[in-house]
Write an enzyme that holds these catalytic residues in place. Structure first.
Site, PDB file in Angstrom:
ATOM      1  N   ASP A  66      10.703  -1.428  -8.258  1.00  0.00           N
ATOM      2  CA  ASP A  66       9.917  -1.982  -7.152  1.00  0.00           C
ATOM      3  C   ASP A  66       8.881  -0.927  -6.749  1.00  0.00           C
ATOM      4  O   ASP A  66       8.691   0.073  -7.435  1.00  0.00           O
ATOM      5  CB  ASP A  66      10.809  -2.390  -5.980  1.00  0.00           C
ATOM      6  CG  ASP A  66      11.496  -1.195  -5.320  1.00  0.00           C
ATOM      7  OD1 ASP A  66      11.330  -0.042  -5.798  1.00  0.00           O
ATOM      8  OD2 ASP A  66      12.193  -1.410  -4.312  1.00  0.00           O
ATOM      9  N   LYS A 109      11.988  -7.589 -12.421  1.00  0.00           N
ATOM     10  CA  LYS A 109      12.578  -6.657 -11.465  1.00  0.00           C
ATOM     11  C   LYS A 109      13.850  -7.231 -10.865  1.00  0.00           C
ATOM     12  O   LYS A 109      14.895  -6.579 -10.822  1.00  0.00           O
ATOM     13  CB  LYS A 109      11.591  -6.328 -10.347  1.00  0.00           C
ATOM     14  CG  LYS A 109      12.115  -5.271  -9.361  1.00  0.00           C
ATOM     15  CD  LYS A 109      11.616  -5.480  -7.952  1.00  0.00           C
ATOM     16  CE  LYS A 109      12.328  -6.631  -7.278  1.00  0.00           C
ATOM     17  NZ  LYS A 109      12.025  -6.747  -5.844  1.00  0.00           N
TER      18      LYS A 109
END
Length: 214
Positions: free
Chosen positions: A139, A121
């Site tokens: 996220d 991420k």
């Protein structure tokens, strides 16, 4: 509504209403964004932005942070979540950046993940924000909002969400679409009480259609 139509409406809406969208983390160079992104894990951007000015005053570049003492850095970031682990990670990131990459932030997502504290991420965030690459960082906001709207279906993991999103969003829009979804989740489509009455996506949102009586 078919998924392709939903993506079309999603893109149309945000291009019209939020043609400019960017990270709320404050930074001036790639090194600073890397530190901020590591600190932001399970911590608000607002809190990170309160911490980083003093941190960067003491450690303005990767070289200085790589030489830093753990206790000194910890004292500067202790108000964020998991400060001990994040202290290790940002110092380790600085050491790897200076030692392995000669102080130059890599643009490749796989190479970015070689930096301590940088998972997929975070690597996607850095690749998209710094280098404008078609990298979709997922996220909790992106994961939640995508599923609620109906952009993703049965995506159980962030990676599955990422793959479904990049399949349908044009490459040139992926970096900004990441911010569209994050900011929408942060301020409108919140986890506990989504502000559907303020949302402009209700015309094609699966969650609204299934849960809100009009």
């Amino acid at each position: 509504m078919r998924k392709e139509e939903r993506f079309t409406e999603f893109i149309r809406y945000f291009l019209e209403h939020r043609p400019q969208a960017e990270t709320e983390l404050v930074y001036t160079k790639p090194y600073e964004l890397a530190v901020a992104v590591i600190l932001s894990a399970q911590c608000t951007d607002k809190r990170v932005n309160m911490i980083t000015p003093e941190l960067f005053r003491h450690y303005p570049d990767a070289e200085s942070l790589a030489r830093a003492n753990h206790e000194d850095v910890f004292a500067l970031i202790k108000s964020c979540s998991y400060p001990n682990n994040k202290t290790k990670n940002i110092i380790g990131m600085a050491k790897t950046l200076t030692g392995k990459f000669n102080g130059v932030m890599p643009s490749d997502v796989d190479k970015l993940q070689e930096l301590p504290g940088v998972g997929r991420k975070s690597a996607n965030v850095l690749a998209a924000v710094i280098f404008h690459k078609p990298a979709m960082a997922v996220d909790t906001h992106v994961h939640r909002v995508s599923a609620r709207i109906g952009l993703t279906v049965n995506a159980k993991t962030p990676y599955q969400t990422e793959m479904q999103l990049v399949e349908h969003i044009p490459e040139d829009l992926i970096p900004i679409a990441h911010h569209w979804l994050i900011l929408h989740g942060r301020y409108i489509c919140m986890a506990r009480r989504p502000k559907c009455e303020e949302c402009g996506l209700t015309g094609f949102c699966k969650y609204f259609a299934a849960n809100i009586k009009v």
